[in-house]
Design a protein around this motif. Structure first.
Motif, mmCIF file in Angstrom:
data_model
loop_
_atom_site.group_PDB
_atom_site.id
_atom_site.type_symbol
_atom_site.label_atom_id
_atom_site.label_comp_id
_atom_site.label_asym_id
_atom_site.label_seq_id
_atom_site.Cartn_x
_atom_site.Cartn_y
_atom_site.Cartn_z
ATOM 1 N N LEU A 1 20.175 6.740 32.931
ATOM 2 C CA LEU A 1 19.871 5.459 33.297
ATOM 3 C C LEU A 1 20.611 4.910 33.716
ATOM 4 O O LEU A 1 21.244 3.763 34.537
ATOM 5 C CB LEU A 1 18.337 4.770 32.924
ATOM 6 N N GLU A 2 21.847 4.641 32.804
ATOM 7 C CA GLU A 2 22.498 3.288 32.958
ATOM 8 C C GLU A 2 24.151 4.235 33.918
ATOM 9 O O GLU A 2 24.679 3.688 34.546
ATOM 10 C CB GLU A 2 23.482 3.201 31.411
ATOM 11 N N THR A 3 24.172 5.724 33.376
ATOM 12 C CA THR A 3 25.033 6.566 34.485
ATOM 13 C C THR A 3 24.651 6.927 35.657
ATOM 14 O O THR A 3 25.386 7.852 36.004
ATOM 15 C CB THR A 3 26.403 6.745 33.840
ATOM 16 N N TYR A 4 23.496 6.570 36.125
ATOM 17 C CA TYR A 4 22.806 7.627 37.333
ATOM 18 C C TYR A 4 23.519 8.135 37.800
ATOM 19 O O TYR A 4 23.398 9.105 38.487
ATOM 20 C CB TYR A 4 21.568 6.394 37.277
ATOM 21 N N LEU A 5 24.211 7.598 38.793
ATOM 22 C CA LEU A 5 25.108 8.193 39.665
ATOM 23 C C LEU A 5 26.327 9.885 38.843
ATOM 24 O O LEU A 5 26.126 9.912 40.153
ATOM 25 C CB LEU A 5 26.314 7.112 40.284
ATOM 26 N N THR A 6 26.721 8.929 38.374
ATOM 27 C CA THR A 6 27.076 10.363 37.553
ATOM 28 C C THR A 6 26.734 11.277 37.277
ATOM 29 O O THR A 6 27.077 12.528 38.295
ATOM 30 C CB THR A 6 27.845 9.718 36.261
ATOM 31 N N TRP A 7 25.564 10.876 37.023
ATOM 32 C CA TRP A 7 24.710 11.944 36.560
ATOM 33 C C TRP A 7 24.057 13.147 37.972
ATOM 34 O O TRP A 7 23.921 13.941 37.893
ATOM 35 C CB TRP A 7 22.941 11.850 36.060
ATOM 36 N N LEU A 8 24.059 11.874 39.273
ATOM 37 C CA LEU A 8 23.499 12.508 40.446
ATOM 38 C C LEU A 8 24.579 13.749 41.132
ATOM 39 O O LEU A 8 24.000 14.521 41.263
ATOM 40 C CB LEU A 8 23.275 11.432 40.917
ATOM 41 N N CYS A 9 25.419 12.958 40.939
ATOM 42 C CA CYS A 9 26.958 14.085 41.544
ATOM 43 C C CYS A 9 26.775 15.004 40.662
ATOM 44 O O CYS A 9 26.830 16.437 41.083
ATOM 45 C CB CYS A 9 28.458 13.015 40.716
ATOM 46 N N ILE A 10 26.124 15.281 39.127
ATOM 47 C CA ILE A 10 26.561 16.600 39.265
ATOM 48 C C ILE A 10 25.445 17.409 38.255
ATOM 49 O O ILE A 10 25.557 18.793 38.785
ATOM 50 C CB ILE A 10 26.997 15.638 37.106
ATOM 51 N N CYS B 1 13.002 7.149 42.558
ATOM 52 C CA CYS B 1 12.848 8.667 43.753
ATOM 53 C C CYS B 1 13.298 9.776 43.773
ATOM 54 O O CYS B 1 13.244 10.291 42.920
ATOM 55 C CB CYS B 1 12.807 6.975 44.918
ATOM 56 N N THR B 2 14.399 8.756 42.742
ATOM 57 C CA THR B 2 15.486 10.671 42.078
ATOM 58 C C THR B 2 15.267 11.348 41.151
ATOM 59 O O THR B 2 14.382 11.984 40.640
ATOM 60 C CB THR B 2 17.088 9.940 41.534
ATOM 61 N N LEU B 3 14.325 10.604 40.329
ATOM 62 C CA LEU B 3 13.558 11.087 39.276
ATOM 63 C C LEU B 3 12.361 11.676 39.563
ATOM 64 O O LEU B 3 12.246 12.987 39.173
ATOM 65 C CB LEU B 3 13.295 9.918 38.141
ATOM 66 N N GLY B 4 11.604 10.993 40.536
ATOM 67 C CA GLY B 4 10.537 11.884 40.972
ATOM 68 C C GLY B 4 10.874 12.486 42.049
ATOM 69 O O GLY B 4 9.896 13.652 41.601
ATOM 70 N N ALA B 5 12.301 12.753 42.516
ATOM 71 C CA ALA B 5 12.385 13.870 42.790
ATOM 72 C C ALA B 5 12.789 14.759 42.457
ATOM 73 O O ALA B 5 12.620 16.058 42.343
ATOM 74 C CB ALA B 5 13.945 13.722 44.325
ATOM 75 N N THR B 6 13.579 14.571 41.160
ATOM 76 C CA THR B 6 13.890 15.534 40.311
ATOM 77 C C THR B 6 12.794 16.470 39.245
ATOM 78 O O THR B 6 12.271 17.963 39.080
ATOM 79 C CB THR B 6 14.292 15.391 39.484
ATOM 80 N N PHE B 7 11.473 15.217 38.835
ATOM 81 C CA PHE B 7 10.582 15.959 38.979
ATOM 82 C C PHE B 7 9.939 16.771 39.179
ATOM 83 O O PHE B 7 8.875 18.178 39.437
ATOM 84 C CB PHE B 7 9.336 14.972 37.738
ATOM 85 N N GLY B 8 9.372 16.000 40.698
ATOM 86 C CA GLY B 8 9.235 16.983 41.839
ATOM 87 C C GLY B 8 9.936 18.745 41.825
ATOM 88 O O GLY B 8 9.177 19.733 41.866
ATOM 89 N N TYR B 9 10.955 18.937 41.707
ATOM 90 C CA TYR B 9 11.176 19.903 41.782
ATOM 91 C C TYR B 9 10.595 20.654 40.516
ATOM 92 O O TYR B 9 11.257 21.750 40.972
ATOM 93 C CB TYR B 9 13.183 19.517 42.473
ATOM 94 N N VAL B 10 10.932 20.163 39.594
ATOM 95 C CA VAL B 10 11.538 21.033 38.401
ATOM 96 C C VAL B 10 9.961 21.517 38.718
ATOM 97 O O VAL B 10 9.269 22.705 38.409
ATOM 98 C CB VAL B 10 11.382 20.419 37.394
ATOM 99 N N ALA B 11 8.890 20.975 38.813
ATOM 100 C CA ALA B 11 7.060 21.164 39.090
ATOM 101 C C ALA B 11 6.986 22.868 40.178
ATOM 102 O O ALA B 11 6.349 22.833 39.876
ATOM 103 C CB ALA B 11 6.516 19.756 39.183
ATOM 104 N N GLY B 12 7.866 22.003 40.837
ATOM 105 C CA GLY B 12 8.087 23.244 42.001
ATOM 106 C C GLY B 12 8.052 24.508 41.556
ATOM 107 O O GLY B 12 7.598 24.971 42.474
#
Lengths: 922, 219
Positions: free
Chosen positions: B37-46, B188-199
């Motif tokens: 949550l706090e450094t989520y931009l970094t997490w997004l890149c990684i 939205c990012t979290l939603g996308a990630t959850f959706g991807y994993v679920a898929g």
């Protein structure tokens, strides 16, 4: 009984409206009112109660204060005075609160926390219901009994400076007034300077008894930049210096006259953390209330915490303080600290007067008032009071007298609190029975409608409403008897007042008959559906319904929106839901178009038809709703290859680009007006345009919009309406220029601002003319049944008349909304609905979605504060209720109304096309 | 339709999920005060780098459509470059769509663009790996009856579920819970990630259950 679909739908709508009206009547509680109005000659004040020896004090007690100054600061939240901000910015007020001769309170306002109802509450002491907000959009004169009217009747001279609402509420009460309009929220210095500039003059003069000052600046700052803005501090400091000025002037006057004066500092409502008001958060409800007078003695070291009281208590206190009868519908109780310094006999007299007034109000509003605990307490304290008077007149031992006096006082205060509480509770009581009857009616009609959809949309466009079958009649009579018995039981045992019970027996019986008839109709329709369903499932030729992605999206979106209304945040931010949905709809349309365009060639015969079930995964869950499937199916079957192939190159490109154009339009509109609650304070284009620096830009935009509106609307009108339309739109611009919203190019500065009545009426004439032509064409097409084109033209003319009216009523910065609405309708018609051959159900729901979205694009929200009341005055000299209500309603709901009328005209034009959509769909 | 195919599909998907989990935990060893949550931009890149890398590796190893006729170096390079361009284009495309959906135009550009990148990683990268730079093939896969193998079928499911996840990820934003993750791109990012994993989880299972009915014309 066989009915046409149209008749059936009309009947359903009528019954639905009745049900909703009944529900609303029960939901909006009737305000507690005293039947005696101010026009009646005031009855003599209640004499002192006596036991045995009669008291001779029957007149009202004399006023406690010579002059009263009410300084009302709009949006004065309690912590602005009592909190850290007060200490920092209002040093004089803080000194008065902590050490001076004053009483300070935290006055709790009731809903709705909007200025006008709050002023009413302060002056009448009553609790205006929610319905008052709707009823009083223009705040006509206050007819209820109130302090101001009483003061005027008593010959007091009242001067008022500040918010114009007061002048409207009390049109002939002030000997001198200067109203400032709160229309321009972004101005927060001028509104207050307009009040303060009179102050020096007035304070020097001695020819008034009541001075009312209403400062708007603080509230405006709150609206613009919120309660934590640095501007708030400046404003509070300014208010503090004004308070000091008034107080010193009053004190110096007292030195000459030796009669105390009263200075009231109060707020009408608070301010939420975002700076708005209207809702029920603690910050919005709690206001500061400080009574300052040299009569309130205070020993050093006497620390008083601000007590929590009701805002309505002020009216009773003011009436007592000025020596006036307490307003009849006041539910407040006297703020006792204000009379604490008086002799005991007077104290008791004041309390008695207040209690008599409250108990009278209770008698008028609660049928079983004798059972109320407050009433019993009042009777008891009245008896004790009588004893006290006897002792007093006999000049008994002062010790006994004092003790008894203290006891009576305590009793009275308890009684007042209980009475006031039970009266306030009365206002918040719902009429459950009426609400229930309304709900049952609405639900039954809804069920009937849903069950009849497949039949009503079938090829005959007729349906069997089973009203006269024999089984049905037995059930009907049974139901009717049961319901009538229930009605009698409920109404005879009801304690509180009930609207539905108040209706005549005949009407109530009619409603009961209607309810049971509807129930039976629903029952037989259900039975029939089950029978048909069995028959259909045996029929193997019946193909399984197929759902396109668009259908799924439309159905799920509509249901999702309904479900989202369960959360209050989603209601506050409903516009976000709609914007989100129409964006998704556009993307889905885009997908459909691209697939149709590019995959037309290599569309293979269906080999793996099972994969699609995964793609449309929610569909199986919904497929038991065979009604819907049946409804959608015939068209799907008849749907041949879409006509995309037949389009020429240019049109094909337009079709491909159209969803993106629509999306861009929606995005632009979205940034035009910020609405809702959470993001309402964000800067938007609308504010930029309406600020006075950008008048030239606004003028250009308005002129351009009007031209584009003409270009988009005229193409299907007859020649006369074209001319009328052009002149009308010209008139719209003239009207806006006349009231100073926009400029003509040759006009340098707007000096002469008029109300623009002539220009607006000029446009009204053209609107009526176009509507009349349209209606005439429609009637003609009814007579000459064969000619469909006349009907289409007529419908389009009615539509364009409505567009012209909307153009007149919209604020100039909202004209682009109208333009984009027309533009999107044109694009959708030409490049999406016609080439892709959507069916009527899909088109209807899309119209509904866009209509809702445009309601919010206009800047509306679900809060009543966003209703643009000024639209009700366009072309009217004075306030006239019916046209003003109509115009306001139309301006507010212009988006949905325009989309609905476009739907009608579009569907009728589609039917009339040879070889177009089959007429059975309408 | 062989069970080995489904097994391979399952393993690759598990690897993808594993890479997302790794992207959450590995950076904590190297970076100080790292959290989603706090450094989520970094997490997004990684996260996007991890998922892309895993997808590329898996594609090279598994080779679901090994039917390259020509394999000259220049051809491969141009194809690779083409894919890169397509990837960038899809990022911009998603960015435009987010703005159309109401993301602010000027503020939060970086956040929105990173969100576009992660969504492209979840949807476009597998697509490019599998189908190559071919828009028509893509349109075919994402319409009814267009899939020709279980790989395409699983691609369809994961892509749609990440879109749906993103779509629903936006819904908590108007609620007044006042949580830190309720801000525009994060949920939205979290939603996308959850959706991807679920898929990723759902698609092999779904294909397994429906393996009898599924018939692909190329198999």
């Amino acid at each position: 009984m066989r009915l046409g679909s149209g008749t059936f739908a009309a009947c359903c709508v009528v019954i639905e409206v009745l049900g909703v009206a009944l529900f609303l009547r029960g939901f909006f509680p009737t305000p507690v009112r005293s039947s005696s109005r101010t026009e009646h000659q005031a009855e003599p004040p209640a004499p002192e109660p006596s036991a045995g020896a009669s008291s001779n004090w029957t007149k009202l007690p004399p006023p406690l204060f010579r002059k009263v100054v009410i300084m009302l600061i709009d949006g004065l939240r309690d912590d602005f005075v009592f909190g850290s901000k007060g200490v920092k910015f209002m040093p004089y007020t803080t000194y008065l609160v902590e050490k001076g001769a004053s009483h300070s309170f935290v006055a709790e306002a009731k809903l709705p926390t909007v200025t006008m109802p709050r002023i009413k509450a302060l002056m009448t002491g009553s609790l205006p219901g929610f319905i008052d907000v709707v009823r009083n959009l223009n705040s006509p004169a206050l007819l209820e009994d109130n302090v101001i009217t009483q003061a005027k009747a008593a010959g007091k001279r009242i001067i008022f400076y500040g918010d114009e609402t007061w002048v409207k509420l009390f049109p002939r009460h002030f000997v001198e007034y200067d109203g400032t309009t709160s229309f321009f929220v972004s101005d927060y210095t001028e509104v207050d300077d307009n009040v303060t500039r009179h102050l020096d003059k007035v304070l020097k003069r001695g020819d008034w008894d009541v001075l009312i000052l209403h400062y708007l600046g603080l509230d405006h700052i709150g609206h613009v930049s919120g309660p934590s803005s640095p501007l708030i501090g400046h404003k509070l400091r300014e208010m503090d210096s004004i308070l000091m000025k008034i107080h010193t002037s009053l004190l110096s006057e007292e030195r000459e006259t030796l009669v105390p004066n009263l200075l009231v500092l109060c707020g009408d409502h608070g301010m939420s953390e975002t700076g708005g008001h209207g809702a029920s958060s603690v910050e919005e409800l709690n206001t500061a209330l400080i009574l300052i007078s040299s009569a309130f003695e205070r020993k050093p070291g006497d620390i008083r915490r601000p007590k929590h009281v009701q805002q309505t208590d002020l009216a009773a206190t003011l009436a007592i303080g000025l020596g006036l009868p307490i307003p009849g519908s006041s539910v407040g109780s006297l703020l006792f600290p204000t009379v604490e310094g008086r002799p005991v006999r007077e104290q008791l007299r004041f309390l008695h007067l207040n209690a008599v007034q409250l108990s009278k109000l209770l008698q008028e509003n609660v049928p079983s008032y004798t059972k109320e605990p407050g009433f019993e307490q009042f009777k008891m304290s009245e008896r004790l009071h009588g004893n006290w008077i006897r002792l007093y007149l006999e000049e008994n031992n002062s010790e006994v007298l004092f003790n008894l006096g203290a006891k009576v006082r305590r009793q009275y205060l308890d009684a007042l609190r209980t009475l006031s509480l039970s009266l306030s509770r009365q206002v918040a009581q719902y009429d459950i029975y009426s609400m229930l009857v309304g709900t049952v009616m609405v639900l039954e009609v809804l069920a009937l409608l849903l069950l009849s959809i497949p039949q009503a949309l079938s090829s005959e466009a007729e349906l069997e409403v089973p009203l006269w079958s024999p089984v049905f009649s037995l059930l009907f009579y049974l139901m009717f008897l049961v319901l009538s018995a229930l009605h009698v039981i409920v109404c005879t045992s009801a304690e509180s007042s009930c609207y539905f019970c108040g209706l005549s027996w005949l009407t109530a019986g009619g409603v009961m008959a209607l309810i049971s008839a509807l129930l039976c109709a629903v029952g037989s329709a259900l039975a029939k559906m089950f029978a048909d369903g069995k028959f259909l499932s045996k029929n193997p030729a019946h193909p399984k319904a197929r759902w396109s992605e668009l259908d799924v999206l439309i159905l799920l979106g509509t249901m999702g929106h309904v479900l989202s209304l369960g959360a209050s945040s989603f209601i506050e931010e409903e516009h976000q839901t709609w914007y989100f949905l129409i964006n998704t709809l556009c993307l889905a349309l885009c997908h459909e178009i691209y697939r149709n365009c590019f995959l037309r060639d290599d569309c293979e015969p269906q080999q793996c038809s099972h994969v699609e079930e995964g793609f449309v995964s929610p569909a199986p869950a919904l497929q038991d709703r065979s009604i819907r499937c049946n409804m959608l199916e015939p068209h799907r079957v008849s749907k041949g290859p879409t006509s995309l192939d037949t389009l020429r190159g240019y049109e094909k490109w337009m079709v491909l680009a159209s969803p993106w154009v629509i999306l861009t339009c929606c995005r632009l509109l979205r940034s035009l007006n910020q609405t809702g609650v959470q993001w309402a304070h964000r800067p938007d284009l609308g504010h930029w345009l309406t600020s006075s620096d950008h008048k030239a830009e606004l003028s250009v935009l308005a002129a351009l919009s009007l031209i584009v509106i003409f270009a988009l609307v005229q193409r299907r009108c007859s020649l006369t309406s074209k001319v009328a339309m052009a002149l009308g739109l010209l008139g719209v611009y003239c009207y806006r220029a006349a009231i100073g919203n926009v400029l003509f190019p040759w006009q340098r500065d707007s000096k002469d601002i008029s109300k623009g009545v002539i220009e607006a009426r000029f446009v009204h004439v053209f609107v009526l003319g176009i509507l009349f032509t349209g209606t005439k064409d429609l009637l003609k097409s009814q007579v000459i049944a064969a000619d469909f084109t006349i009907k289409t033209v007529g419908l389009w003319e009615i539509y364009s008349g409505l567009v012209l009216l909307a153009a007149l009523l919209f604020r100039p910065h909202n004209l682009p909304v109208l333009v984009f609405s027309l533009f999107i309708q044109t694009i959708m018609t030409k490049f999406i609905w016609k080439p892709l051959r959507h069916d009527a159900a899909e088109i209807t729901i899309m119209h509904y979605w866009f209509g809702q979205a445009f309601f919010y694009f206009q800047g509306n929200s679900n809060s009543i504060a966003t209703v643009d009341v000024s639209a009700g005055f366009v072309g009217l000299d004075t306030y006239m209720e019916v046209p003003a209500m109509f115009l306001t309603a139309f301006a507010t709901f212009a988006g949905p109304v325009l989309w609905a009328s476009h739907l009608v005209s579009f569907l009728s034009s589609e039917t009339s096309l040879p070889g177009g959509r089959t007429g059975t769909w309408l | 339709m062989k069970d080995t195919d489904i097994k391979r599909l399952l393993y690759t998907h598990l690897l993808c999920i594993f890479s997302i989990i790794l992207s959450i935990f590995i950076p904590t060893f190297f970076l100080e005060n790292f959290s989603i949550l706090e450094t989520y931009l970094t997490w997004l890149c990684i996260c996007s780098v991890f998922v892309t890398a895993i997808n590329l590796v898996l594609y090279l190893v598994v080779k679901p459509n090994a039917s390259s006729k020509r394999s000259s170096l220049s051809y491969k390079v141009t194809r690779f470059l083409k894919r890169c361009i397509y990837f960038l284009m899809s990022c911009f495309f998603f960015h435009v769509i987010f703005v159309l959906y109401g993301a602010p135009l000027i503020e939060l550009v970086l956040e929105t663009f990173l969100f576009a990148i992660i969504l492209s990683t979840f949807t476009t990268v597998p697509c490019l790996c599998l189908l190559g730079p071919n828009i028509k093939a893509r349109l075919r896969v994402f319409s009814r009856n267009g899939v020709t193998s279980i790989w395409e079928n699983s691609l369809q499911i994961t892509t749609i579920s990440s879109f749906i996840g993103t779509w629903f990820g936006a819904s908590p934003i108007p609620l007044d819970w006042e949580r830190p993750w309720q801000v525009s791109p994060i949920s939205c990012t979290l939603g996308a990630t959850f959706g991807y994993v679920a898929g990723l989880v759902i698609s092999p299972l779904w294909i397994y259950w429906n393996r009898k009915q599924l018939t692909y014309k190329n198999n």
